[in-house]
Design an enzyme around this catalytic site. Sequence first.
Site, mmCIF file in Angstrom:
data_model
loop_
_atom_site.group_PDB
_atom_site.id
_atom_site.type_symbol
_atom_site.label_atom_id
_atom_site.label_comp_id
_atom_site.label_asym_id
_atom_site.label_seq_id
_atom_site.Cartn_x
_atom_site.Cartn_y
_atom_site.Cartn_z
ATOM 1 N N HIS A 1 -17.549 -37.920 1.734
ATOM 2 C CA HIS A 1 -18.964 -38.262 1.683
ATOM 3 C C HIS A 1 -19.755 -37.369 2.640
ATOM 4 O O HIS A 1 -19.362 -37.176 3.787
ATOM 5 C CB HIS A 1 -19.109 -39.733 2.094
ATOM 6 C CG HIS A 1 -20.392 -40.374 1.694
ATOM 7 N ND1 HIS A 1 -20.818 -40.460 0.394
ATOM 8 C CD2 HIS A 1 -21.355 -40.996 2.443
ATOM 9 C CE1 HIS A 1 -21.978 -41.101 0.348
ATOM 10 N NE2 HIS A 1 -22.325 -41.426 1.571
ATOM 11 N N SER B 1 -26.429 -40.337 -1.179
ATOM 12 C CA SER B 1 -25.997 -41.679 -0.784
ATOM 13 C C SER B 1 -27.129 -42.672 -1.051
ATOM 14 O O SER B 1 -27.619 -42.760 -2.171
ATOM 15 C CB SER B 1 -25.542 -41.664 0.682
ATOM 16 O OG SER B 1 -24.827 -42.819 1.019
ATOM 17 N N GLU C 1 -14.719 -39.588 -1.338
ATOM 18 C CA GLU C 1 -15.912 -40.125 -0.682
ATOM 19 C C GLU C 1 -15.591 -40.944 0.572
ATOM 20 O O GLU C 1 -16.138 -40.720 1.656
ATOM 21 C CB GLU C 1 -16.688 -41.016 -1.667
ATOM 22 C CG GLU C 1 -17.275 -40.298 -2.869
ATOM 23 C CD GLU C 1 -18.634 -39.701 -2.609
ATOM 24 O OE1 GLU C 1 -19.104 -39.763 -1.461
ATOM 25 O OE2 GLU C 1 -19.214 -39.162 -3.569
#
Length: 505
Positions: free
Chosen positions: A413, A189, A316
Amino acid sequence: MDVFTAKAGQVRGRRSGRDPGIVAVLGLPYAAPPFGADRFREPRPAQAWDGVRECTAFGPVAPQSAELPGSPAWSPGDEDILTLNIWAPANGAGSLPVLVWIHGGAYVFGSSAQPDFDGTSLAARGLVVVTLNYRLGFEGFGHVPADGEGPACPDNRGLLDQIAALEWVQGNIAAFGGSPGRVTVAGQSSGATSVACLMATERARGLFHRAILHSAVNACATVEGAARTTAEVAAAAGVPATRAGLLAASPQTLVSASDRIVDRYRHDPGSGQRHYDPAIYGPVADDVLLPSDPLESLAAGAGAEVELLVCHTTEEYWLLDAVGSSAKVTTERQLGAFARDFGLPPQLVDAYRDRLPDAGPVLDAYLALYGDLLFAEYSSRLAEAHARAGGRTFLSRFDRRCGGDGGRVRAWHCADIPFAFGNLHEESLHFLTGGPPGPADHELSHRMAGAWAAFATHGEPGWAPLSGGGEGGAVRVWCAAGEEARETGTFRDRWRAAGLPLLAP
């Protein structure tokens, strides 16, 4: 005795509770506390010490308001935040490959003490694993105006901290069995985008040799944009938007002011791109440390000498919706406003709706679009740009969607990280992974951790690199045994057919 001699002094670690063959050295300072006279400045070297320093507990986390499961919270007054942790085999083997991990968290939360990032399993595969803390939020990424009364405060202080940690690794890791000539830097990220920024800056040249990016996020501010954020935060903190005014505000005051700005955007549908997921801090293209967004820099050949492994998940943004950090888009009117705010043409939105016939709800189309815009497409294009510029590049997608006692879960995610680190046993991570792991999950984790270790060791994760054109070549899809990989998580043909540049929020 598990005592090691670093340049600043001797340190004592402890044996890992999961594997007595691994030594963990925790909370070791790589730079001085960045407060007092050093606040908003480049990191300075840590002071040396006499005797043996006990390094058996994680160091304090950077100023933040988040309280993450299984992780320590920030306490106002904690200042010695620039520390790192090392996991290394206890057998004394030397010249091992080194994996340096940079945590994510939208540049405002997270730490190296998260249970996701325990390095025991990877160290058992023959790596020396390093994780680190760095300045976050305004302390790390806020723009501080020059006032003529002393040295200017640099932008991108969080990135400068990461560079200082990598310099520490170059000078010290041999004492822990690692090779300074075999360093891979990895992140997820905002940590992944940090790594891309490090590839793009001359300041980090030669400090690492391979890189792993998981779900890099599409965001890089201009100096003007960062200055506007500073003005907003200073106003919320009740101080002038000057160097002196910001220094007078405590870290806690700036964290609280930043949270109020984020909350205001989140509740204002008319505030444009920041309404949907208001991440107000990030790297600044200051033309000093960073000449441009890392996608542009990598396309121009920056970091081409660094071998690169990229991964993203296929769903995600469903995590951000599940934890409530994203605006809800549940009506056609809201979806149309979202598309206009990001300049997405109606045909692209229609293509996503057509591609998700079983999803139906507007919310799913929005989450698919936004997840690809911020993470999946950006990560893929970083990989393609690097390959086209002559870099050796590997691309993969995480598409594991079910398993464990939690039943069906998303390939969302952060879900891939416990698999790659080999930390599926951690109960605090079961929200990410869908419950206690089953045999198929352990097998998938074994394959993913093996790919990381092989890439860090030999530059070969187990599949073919992208072609020099950037788009050909193998793409590894990570699924549990018995799952069938979906066609693609990014619908790249639709983005390219629409001729869309990526838009930084």
